[in-house]
Design a protein around this motif. Structure first.
Motif, PDB file in Angstrom:
ATOM      1  N   CYS A  57       0.785  -0.999   0.071  1.00  0.00           N
ATOM      2  CA  CYS A  57      -0.030  -0.222  -0.145  1.00  0.00           C
ATOM      3  C   CYS A  57       1.008   1.275   0.132  1.00  0.00           C
ATOM      4  CB  CYS A  57      -0.888  -0.108   1.354  1.00  0.00           C
ATOM      5  SG  CYS A  57      -1.980  -1.354   1.220  1.00  0.00           S
ATOM      6  N   LEU A  58       0.428   2.322  -0.845  1.00  0.00           N
ATOM      7  CA  LEU A  58       1.147   3.508  -0.880  1.00  0.00           C
ATOM      8  C   LEU A  58       1.303   4.212   0.296  1.00  0.00           C
ATOM      9  CD1 LEU A  58       0.136   4.679  -4.386  1.00  0.00           C
ATOM     10  CD2 LEU A  58       2.332   3.667  -3.638  1.00  0.00           C
ATOM     11  N   GLY A  59       2.378   4.895   0.675  1.00  0.00           N
ATOM     12  CA  GLY A  59       2.282   5.711   2.010  1.00  0.00           C
ATOM     13  C   GLY A  59       2.069   5.259   3.158  1.00  0.00           C
ATOM     14  N   LYS A  60       1.389   5.786   3.941  1.00  0.00           N
ATOM     15  CA  LYS A  60       0.920   5.198   5.306  1.00  0.00           C
ATOM     16  C   LYS A  60      -0.345   4.467   5.369  1.00  0.00           C
ATOM     17  CE  LYS A  60       3.392   8.788   7.616  1.00  0.00           C
ATOM     18  NZ  LYS A  60       4.739   8.241   8.470  1.00  0.00           N
ATOM     19  N   LYS A  61      -1.064   4.056   4.222  1.00  0.00           N
ATOM     20  CA  LYS A  61      -1.918   3.095   4.255  1.00  0.00           C
ATOM     21  C   LYS A  61      -1.714   1.703   4.595  1.00  0.00           C
ATOM     22  CE  LYS A  61      -4.355   5.782   0.764  1.00  0.00           C
ATOM     23  NZ  LYS A  61      -6.028   5.693   0.514  1.00  0.00           N
ATOM     24  N   ARG A  62      -2.559   1.192   5.060  1.00  0.00           N
ATOM     25  CA  ARG A  62      -2.521  -0.115   5.534  1.00  0.00           C
ATOM     26  C   ARG A  62      -3.503  -1.242   4.853  1.00  0.00           C
ATOM     27  NH1 ARG A  62      -1.657  -1.443  11.648  1.00  0.00           N
ATOM     28  NH2 ARG A  62      -1.366  -3.342  10.565  1.00  0.00           N
ATOM     29  N   CYS A  63      -2.815  -2.279   4.962  1.00  0.00           N
ATOM     30  CA  CYS A  63      -3.664  -3.145   4.241  1.00  0.00           C
ATOM     31  C   CYS A  63      -4.777  -4.036   5.227  1.00  0.00           C
ATOM     32  CB  CYS A  63      -2.684  -4.649   3.649  1.00  0.00           C
ATOM     33  SG  CYS A  63      -3.597  -5.695   2.529  1.00  0.00           S
ATOM     34  N   CYS A  64      -6.059  -3.657   4.870  1.00  0.00           N
ATOM     35  CA  CYS A  64      -7.240  -3.909   5.882  1.00  0.00           C
ATOM     36  C   CYS A  64      -8.384  -4.484   5.405  1.00  0.00           C
ATOM     37  CB  CYS A  64      -7.686  -2.540   6.405  1.00  0.00           C
ATOM     38  SG  CYS A  64      -6.524  -1.488   7.297  1.00  0.00           S
ATOM     39  N   PRO A  65      -9.114  -5.262   6.016  1.00  0.00           N
ATOM     40  CA  PRO A  65     -10.425  -5.712   5.540  1.00  0.00           C
ATOM     41  C   PRO A  65     -11.387  -4.881   5.351  1.00  0.00           C
ATOM     42  CG  PRO A  65      -9.887  -6.595   7.834  1.00  0.00           C
ATOM     43  CD  PRO A  65      -8.832  -5.798   7.596  1.00  0.00           C
ATOM     44  N   ASP A  66     -12.130  -4.896   4.498  1.00  0.00           N
ATOM     45  CA  ASP A  66     -13.180  -3.774   4.159  1.00  0.00           C
ATOM     46  C   ASP A  66     -14.520  -4.723   3.921  1.00  0.00           C
ATOM     47  OD1 ASP A  66     -13.846  -1.158   4.109  1.00  0.00           O
ATOM     48  OD2 ASP A  66     -13.704  -1.033   1.772  1.00  0.00           O
ATOM     49  N   ILE A  67     -15.537  -3.705   3.548  1.00  0.00           N
ATOM     50  CA  ILE A  67     -16.803  -4.451   3.474  1.00  0.00           C
ATOM     51  C   ILE A  67     -16.891  -5.654   2.268  1.00  0.00           C
ATOM     52  CG2 ILE A  67     -19.166  -4.054   2.944  1.00  0.00           C
ATOM     53  CD1 ILE A  67     -18.649  -0.963   3.546  1.00  0.00           C
ATOM     54  N   CYS A  68     -16.227  -5.393   1.337  1.00  0.00           N
ATOM     55  CA  CYS A  68     -16.294  -6.569   0.327  1.00  0.00           C
ATOM     56  C   CYS A  68     -15.007  -7.115  -0.198  1.00  0.00           C
ATOM     57  CB  CYS A  68     -17.084  -5.832  -1.209  1.00  0.00           C
ATOM     58  SG  CYS A  68     -18.561  -5.292  -0.845  1.00  0.00           S
ATOM     59  N   GLY A  69     -14.035  -6.838   0.653  1.00  0.00           N
ATOM     60  CA  GLY A  69     -12.772  -7.392   0.520  1.00  0.00           C
ATOM     61  C   GLY A  69     -11.533  -6.720   1.201  1.00  0.00           C
ATOM     62  N   ILE A  70     -10.238  -7.129   0.778  1.00  0.00           N
ATOM     63  CA  ILE A  70      -9.198  -6.502   1.604  1.00  0.00           C
ATOM     64  C   ILE A  70      -8.668  -5.235   0.820  1.00  0.00           C
ATOM     65  CG2 ILE A  70      -6.772  -6.989   2.301  1.00  0.00           C
ATOM     66  CD1 ILE A  70      -7.723  -9.876   2.770  1.00  0.00           C
ATOM     67  N   LYS A  71      -8.451  -4.117   1.164  1.00  0.00           N
ATOM     68  CA  LYS A  71      -8.067  -2.922   0.539  1.00  0.00           C
ATOM     69  C   LYS A  71      -7.039  -2.115   1.109  1.00  0.00           C
ATOM     70  CE  LYS A  71     -12.532  -2.399  -1.662  1.00  0.00           C
ATOM     71  NZ  LYS A  71     -13.710  -1.424  -2.206  1.00  0.00           N
ATOM     72  N   CYS A  72      -6.272  -1.186   0.567  1.00  0.00           N
ATOM     73  CA  CYS A  72      -5.368  -0.107   1.108  1.00  0.00           C
ATOM     74  C   CYS A  72      -6.290   0.855   1.883  1.00  0.00           C
ATOM     75  CB  CYS A  72      -4.172   0.018   0.126  1.00  0.00           C
ATOM     76  SG  CYS A  72      -3.360  -1.057  -0.361  1.00  0.00           S
ATOM     77  N   LEU A  73      -6.313   1.286   3.039  1.00  0.00           N
ATOM     78  CA  LEU A  73      -7.074   2.242   3.746  1.00  0.00           C
ATOM     79  C   LEU A  73      -6.177   3.020   4.594  1.00  0.00           C
ATOM     80  CD1 LEU A  73     -10.260  -0.052   4.907  1.00  0.00           C
ATOM     81  CD2 LEU A  73     -10.019   1.452   2.836  1.00  0.00           C
ATOM     82  N   ASP A  74      -6.515   4.178   4.734  1.00  0.00           N
ATOM     83  CA  ASP A  74      -6.046   5.000   5.921  1.00  0.00           C
ATOM     84  C   ASP A  74      -6.235   4.526   7.369  1.00  0.00           C
ATOM     85  OD1 ASP A  74      -4.913   7.162   4.202  1.00  0.00           O
ATOM     86  OD2 ASP A  74      -6.970   7.783   3.842  1.00  0.00           O
ATOM     87  N   PRO A  75      -5.273   4.366   7.847  1.00  0.00           N
ATOM     88  CA  PRO A  75      -5.213   3.863   9.429  1.00  0.00           C
ATOM     89  C   PRO A  75      -5.734   5.056  10.478  1.00  0.00           C
ATOM     90  CG  PRO A  75      -3.118   4.604   8.938  1.00  0.00           C
ATOM     91  CD  PRO A  75      -3.825   4.598   7.623  1.00  0.00           C
ATOM     92  N   VAL A  76      -6.302   4.343  11.614  1.00  0.00           N
ATOM     93  CA  VAL A  76      -6.804   5.474  12.427  1.00  0.00           C
ATOM     94  C   VAL A  76      -5.798   5.198  13.618  1.00  0.00           C
ATOM     95  CG1 VAL A  76      -9.281   5.089  12.145  1.00  0.00           C
ATOM     96  CG2 VAL A  76      -8.397   3.534  13.396  1.00  0.00           C
ATOM     97  N   ASP A  77      -5.696   6.221  14.458  1.00  0.00           N
ATOM     98  CA  ASP A  77      -4.769   6.454  15.506  1.00  0.00           C
ATOM     99  C   ASP A  77      -5.101   5.231  16.458  1.00  0.00           C
ATOM    100  OD1 ASP A  77      -3.443   8.405  14.253  1.00  0.00           O
ATOM    101  OD2 ASP A  77      -4.573  10.076  15.403  1.00  0.00           O
ATOM    102  N   THR A  78      -4.179   4.871  17.356  1.00  0.00           N
ATOM    103  CA  THR A  78      -4.170   3.782  18.196  1.00  0.00           C
ATOM    104  C   THR A  78      -4.601   4.744  19.490  1.00  0.00           C
ATOM    105  OG1 THR A  78      -1.911   3.969  18.929  1.00  0.00           O
ATOM    106  CG2 THR A  78      -2.378   2.177  17.475  1.00  0.00           C
ATOM    107  N   PRO A  79      -5.280   4.063  20.441  1.00  0.00           N
ATOM    108  CA  PRO A  79      -5.789   4.954  21.823  1.00  0.00           C
ATOM    109  C   PRO A  79      -4.817   5.777  22.611  1.00  0.00           C
ATOM    110  CG  PRO A  79      -6.624   2.650  21.614  1.00  0.00           C
ATOM    111  CD  PRO A  79      -5.571   2.666  20.494  1.00  0.00           C
TER     112      PRO A  79
END
Length: 132
Positions: A57-79
């Motif tokens: 995945c480009l830049g800071k994006k992470r490989c994450c499960p999404d509604i219809c598959g696995i995609k490169c998504l922007d991560p959210v901050d940890t607590p």
């Protein structure tokens, strides 16, 4: 014996082929943040996965499960992004050929679960700690 002009070209070609391998993260390291929660929706057709690891995945994006598959998504901050985690960082062998390699984390708290933010061969990333 005269050296061939082809040798320097072959060396550059070999280094160019190996450079992406040397810069990408390993299967055991991850980028900072956590995958966003999946939205509650029904998927009518599953899509082919966009990635198998964060490093595809480009830049800071992470490989994450999404509604219809696995995609490169922007991560959210940890607590708790400033929390220091137990354990030591593994030693990094080798040196990056990239000028100013990107850091994918700055502090342990940016890494999910028990992963630590450690200096690797090419910048910082989230990795499993070495037991002290």
């Amino acid at each position: 014996m005269k050296s061939s002009g082809l040798f320097p070209f072959m060396m550059l070609l070999a280094l160019g082929t190996l450079a992406p391998w040397a810069v990408e993260g390993s299967e055991k390291s991850f980028k900072a943040g956590v995958c966003p929660p999946k939205k509650s929706a029904q998927c009518l057709r599953y899509e082919k996965p966009e990635c198998q690891s964060d490093w595809q995945c480009l830049g800071k994006k992470r490989c994450c499960p999404d509604i219809c598959g696995i995609k490169c998504l922007d991560p959210v901050d940890t607590p708790s992004p400033t929390r220091r985690k137990p354990g030591r960082c593994p030693l990094a062998y080798g040196q990056c050929m990239m000028l100013n390699p990107p850091n994918y984390c700055e502090m342990d708290g940016q890494c999910e679960r028990d992963l630590k933010c450690c200096v690797g061969m090419c910048g910082k990333s989230c990795v499993s700690p070495v037991k002290a």
